[in-house]
Motif scaffolding. Structure first.
Motif, PDB file in Angstrom:
ATOM      1  N   ASP A  89      -0.114  -3.604 -19.270  1.00 46.64           N
ATOM      2  CA  ASP A  89       0.087  -3.048 -20.614  1.00 46.64           C
ATOM      3  C   ASP A  89       0.051  -1.527 -20.685  1.00 46.64           C
ATOM      4  OD1 ASP A  89       0.124  -5.704 -21.390  1.00 46.64           O
ATOM      5  OD2 ASP A  89      -1.986  -5.728 -21.980  1.00 46.64           O
ATOM      6  N   ALA A  90      -0.428  -0.858 -19.663  1.00 46.79           N
ATOM      7  CA  ALA A  90      -0.567   0.605 -19.717  1.00 46.79           C
ATOM      8  C   ALA A  90      -0.047   1.218 -18.424  1.00 46.79           C
ATOM      9  CB  ALA A  90      -2.034   0.983 -19.933  1.00 46.79           C
ATOM     10  N   PRO A  91       0.448   2.447 -18.489  1.00 48.34           N
ATOM     11  CA  PRO A  91       0.867   3.125 -17.251  1.00 48.34           C
ATOM     12  C   PRO A  91      -0.320   3.314 -16.322  1.00 48.34           C
ATOM     13  CG  PRO A  91       1.661   4.288 -19.208  1.00 48.34           C
ATOM     14  CD  PRO A  91       0.672   3.280 -19.682  1.00 48.34           C
ATOM     15  N   LEU A  92      -0.066   3.251 -15.036  1.00 46.17           N
ATOM     16  CA  LEU A  92      -1.121   3.446 -14.051  1.00 46.17           C
ATOM     17  C   LEU A  92      -1.626   4.881 -14.131  1.00 46.17           C
ATOM     18  CD1 LEU A  92      -2.167   1.368 -11.917  1.00 46.17           C
ATOM     19  CD2 LEU A  92      -0.968   2.734 -10.213  1.00 46.17           C
ATOM     20  N   ALA A  93      -2.945   5.035 -14.091  1.00 48.75           N
ATOM     21  CA  ALA A  93      -3.543   6.367 -14.212  1.00 48.75           C
ATOM     22  C   ALA A  93      -3.501   7.146 -12.904  1.00 48.75           C
ATOM     23  CB  ALA A  93      -4.994   6.239 -14.679  1.00 48.75           C
ATOM     24  N   HIS A  94      -3.217   6.473 -11.800  1.00 51.91           N
ATOM     25  CA  HIS A  94      -3.315   7.092 -10.485  1.00 51.91           C
ATOM     26  C   HIS A  94      -1.990   7.723 -10.058  1.00 51.91           C
ATOM     27  CE1 HIS A  94      -6.381   3.988 -10.809  1.00 51.91           C
ATOM     28  NE2 HIS A  94      -7.093   4.669  -9.940  1.00 51.91           N
ATOM     29  N   SER A  95      -2.087   8.772  -9.242  1.00 54.17           N
ATOM     30  CA  SER A  95      -0.916   9.406  -8.651  1.00 54.17           C
ATOM     31  C   SER A  95      -0.713   8.819  -7.258  1.00 54.17           C
ATOM     32  CB  SER A  95      -1.122  10.919  -8.557  1.00 54.17           C
ATOM     33  OG  SER A  95      -1.283  11.485  -9.839  1.00 54.17           O
ATOM     34  N   LEU A  96       0.348   8.062  -7.103  1.00 51.22           N
ATOM     35  CA  LEU A  96       0.592   7.383  -5.842  1.00 51.22           C
ATOM     36  C   LEU A  96       1.503   8.203  -4.932  1.00 51.22           C
ATOM     37  CD1 LEU A  96       1.254   3.700  -7.006  1.00 51.22           C
ATOM     38  CD2 LEU A  96      -0.933   4.826  -6.533  1.00 51.22           C
ATOM     39  N   VAL A  97       1.302   8.038  -3.639  1.00 48.89           N
ATOM     40  CA  VAL A  97       2.206   8.550  -2.616  1.00 48.89           C
ATOM     41  C   VAL A  97       2.498   7.376  -1.695  1.00 48.89           C
ATOM     42  CG1 VAL A  97       2.576  10.187  -0.744  1.00 48.89           C
ATOM     43  CG2 VAL A  97       1.210  10.860  -2.746  1.00 48.89           C
ATOM     44  N   LEU A  98       3.773   7.084  -1.464  1.00 45.60           N
ATOM     45  CA  LEU A  98       4.134   5.953  -0.626  1.00 45.60           C
ATOM     46  C   LEU A  98       4.203   6.348   0.838  1.00 45.60           C
ATOM     47  CD1 LEU A  98       6.913   3.993  -2.549  1.00 45.60           C
ATOM     48  CD2 LEU A  98       4.432   3.822  -2.733  1.00 45.60           C
ATOM     49  N   LEU A  99       3.614   5.508   1.666  1.00 45.41           N
ATOM     50  CA  LEU A  99       3.764   5.642   3.109  1.00 45.41           C
ATOM     51  C   LEU A  99       4.889   4.701   3.512  1.00 45.41           C
ATOM     52  CD1 LEU A  99       2.517   7.075   5.557  1.00 45.41           C
ATOM     53  CD2 LEU A  99       1.070   5.065   5.882  1.00 45.41           C
ATOM     54  N   ASP A 100       6.044   5.268   3.785  1.00 52.87           N
ATOM     55  CA  ASP A 100       7.256   4.476   3.994  1.00 52.87           C
ATOM     56  C   ASP A 100       7.630   4.458   5.476  1.00 52.87           C
ATOM     57  OD1 ASP A 100       9.381   2.914   3.315  1.00 52.87           O
ATOM     58  OD2 ASP A 100      10.386   4.401   2.054  1.00 52.87           O
ATOM     59  N   LEU A 103      -2.701   6.918  -1.330  1.00 51.21           N
ATOM     60  CA  LEU A 103      -1.644   6.581  -0.376  1.00 51.21           C
ATOM     61  C   LEU A 103      -1.523   5.058  -0.307  1.00 51.21           C
ATOM     62  CD1 LEU A 103       0.276   8.133   1.558  1.00 51.21           C
ATOM     63  CD2 LEU A 103      -1.374   7.673   3.381  1.00 51.21           C
ATOM     64  N   VAL A 104      -0.324   4.560  -0.525  1.00 48.76           N
ATOM     65  CA  VAL A 104      -0.087   3.120  -0.527  1.00 48.76           C
ATOM     66  C   VAL A 104       1.161   2.823   0.296  1.00 48.76           C
ATOM     67  CG1 VAL A 104       1.139   3.299  -2.735  1.00 48.76           C
ATOM     68  CG2 VAL A 104       0.307   1.080  -1.984  1.00 48.76           C
ATOM     69  N   GLU A 105       1.109   1.760   1.070  1.00 47.64           N
ATOM     70  CA  GLU A 105       2.256   1.396   1.892  1.00 47.64           C
ATOM     71  C   GLU A 105       3.417   0.962   1.009  1.00 47.64           C
ATOM     72  OE1 GLU A 105       3.378  -1.789   5.457  1.00 47.64           O
ATOM     73  OE2 GLU A 105       1.274  -1.245   5.077  1.00 47.64           O
ATOM     74  N   ALA A 106       4.598   1.466   1.305  1.00 52.73           N
ATOM     75  CA  ALA A 106       5.790   1.071   0.553  1.00 52.73           C
ATOM     76  C   ALA A 106       6.069  -0.406   0.811  1.00 52.73           C
ATOM     77  CB  ALA A 106       6.980   1.921   0.976  1.00 52.73           C
ATOM     78  N   GLU A 107       6.150  -1.167  -0.252  1.00 55.85           N
ATOM     79  CA  GLU A 107       6.409  -2.600  -0.165  1.00 55.85           C
ATOM     80  C   GLU A 107       7.552  -2.945  -1.100  1.00 55.85           C
ATOM     81  OE1 GLU A 107       4.941  -4.702   1.801  1.00 55.85           O
ATOM     82  OE2 GLU A 107       3.055  -3.745   2.407  1.00 55.85           O
ATOM     83  N   SER A 108       8.081  -4.149  -0.947  1.00 54.65           N
ATOM     84  CA  SER A 108       9.007  -4.659  -1.952  1.00 54.65           C
ATOM     85  C   SER A 108       8.178  -5.122  -3.142  1.00 54.65           C
ATOM     86  CB  SER A 108       9.832  -5.814  -1.383  1.00 54.65           C
ATOM     87  OG  SER A 108       8.994  -6.912  -1.084  1.00 54.65           O
ATOM     88  N   SER A 109       8.841  -5.603  -4.178  1.00 57.14           N
ATOM     89  CA  SER A 109       8.121  -6.025  -5.383  1.00 57.14           C
ATOM     90  C   SER A 109       7.358  -7.327  -5.191  1.00 57.14           C
ATOM     91  CB  SER A 109       9.095  -6.168  -6.559  1.00 57.14           C
ATOM     92  OG  SER A 109      10.088  -7.135  -6.261  1.00 57.14           O
TER      93      SER A 109
END
Length: 357
Positions: A136-147, A213-219
């Motif tokens: 219901d709300a936008p994520l508060a965190h700033s993500l960076v994808l590890l691709d 930092l979060v690993e780039a994944e599919s949905s």
């Protein structure tokens, strides 16, 4: 005196000596507040029997029989799992809606003399908070994808960075799936709601003022869907891309999936589930490699002809077709720990550059 709360922030939950879920084992297994222990006041069969009597028979008999069962089960917990707890024990107790089951447990605990707290609204209070945060709300965190493509070492690098104090979110660990054809883990995946509970708990413990930092994944990770608030943030996030030669990626894949590769039947079965566009002849050749134990050659073939094309297609689909900013390209040239540590150095430097912007 029985206390009541709806505060399920990490700090509030961590202040309790235990979080006790008194629902049935099946309800608990489907989803629960992370860190909770299951001390059911009715087991699955008892809950079903009482419910059937209540709906199809006598409400009075259902209540009387249910009360007897609840009393015996609470007594068993007092003499078992709770037997070593002294008078300072401070638990938080919940059931489905904060009604009769948790009410019975906290009443007895209060009479024992424990400073017990009841979760108002029960599990449903937790579930509403999870849904609000992830839907219901936008994520508060700033993500960076590890691709980066299959076998490049994203999960390994996340682990090294986490030890260094970098904020990371390991979606594959939370979903109990490595996000590939061979990604199933022992024990299977959690339910969708349990996956979301794990996600919300992990995110709520991270500082929104620092990048994550979060690993780039599919949905989808296996059968689990990344919730919309998180997926929207991932789709818009800048990336740090990892690169590694195919031979190194194949060797890493074989090492990471050693248990799976050793199970010839499971490996052959997985190969039969490849997409139809691969072609029967190629699949037959790969199955022959698996049968012959040539798993590193097989891994290289899968990387070049299956995983890399899929990775390129997914990259085109992420971010709604918009190119996301790429902040750095980091190379991992070998399986050596030194190569991973060097990649971690470069990644930390790239993250520091993002903080400075």
């Amino acid at each position: 005196m029985i206390r009541r709360t709806v505060d399920l922030s990490p700090g509030a939950r961590d202040a309790f000596d235990a979080i006790i879920d008194v629902r049935s084992p099946a309800e608990f297994a489907f989803d629960h507040i992370p860190g909770a222990v299951n001390l059911p006041v009715l087991d699955d069969a008892q809950r079903a029997a009482v419910g059937t009597e209540y709906v199809q028979g006598s409400k009075f008999l259902a209540r009387r029989g249910g009360a007897a069962l609840v009393a015996r089960n609470i007594a068993a917990h007092l003499e078992g799992a709770l037997a070593d707890r002294d008078g300072s024990f401070q638990p938080l107790v919940y059931c489905w809606r904060g009604g009769q089951r948790s009410g019975a447990m906290v009443t007895v605990m209060d009479q024992v003399g424990w400073p017990v707290t009841l979760l108002d609204g029960g599990y449903q209070t937790w579930r509403r908070q999870v849904k609000a945060a992830l839907y219901d709300a936008p994520l508060a965190h700033s993500l960076v994808l590890l691709d980066g493509p299959t076998g490049v070492g994203k999960t390994a690098l996340l682990g090294v960075l986490a030890v260094r104090g970098v904020q990371t979110l390991d979606l594959e660990a939370l979903a109990a799936h490595r996000g590939s054809l061979f990604g199933a883990m022992p024990g299977g995946q959690p339910s969708q709601k349990a996956f979301e509970s794990r996600l919300h708990d992990a995110l709520s413990r991270l500082d929104p003022a620092r990048p994550v930092l979060v690993e780039a994944e599919s949905s989808k990770i296996g059968a689990r869907v990344v919730p919309p608030s998180l997926w929207a943030a991932m789709s818009a996030a800048p990336t740090i891309r990892l690169e590694s030669p195919v031979a190194v990626r194949a060797a890493r894949t074989v090492r990471d999936y050693a248990d799976f590769a050793a199970d010839r039947l499971a490996l052959d079965t997985a190969l039969t589930r490849l997409p139809r566009h691969i072609g029967k002849q190629m699949v037959a050749e790969w199955r022959a490699l698996a049968a012959a134990g040539e798993v590193e050659t097989l891994a290289a073939e899968l990387i070049v002809h299956h995983y890399d094309p899929a990775y390129r297609r997914q990259g085109q689909g992420r971010g709604g077709g918009r190119a996301r900013p790429e902040r750095a390209v980091v190379g991992i040239g070998s399986l050596d720990d030194a190569a991973l540590e060097a990649a971690a150095d470069q990644t930390v430097e790239a993250l520091a550059g993002l903080n400075a912007r």
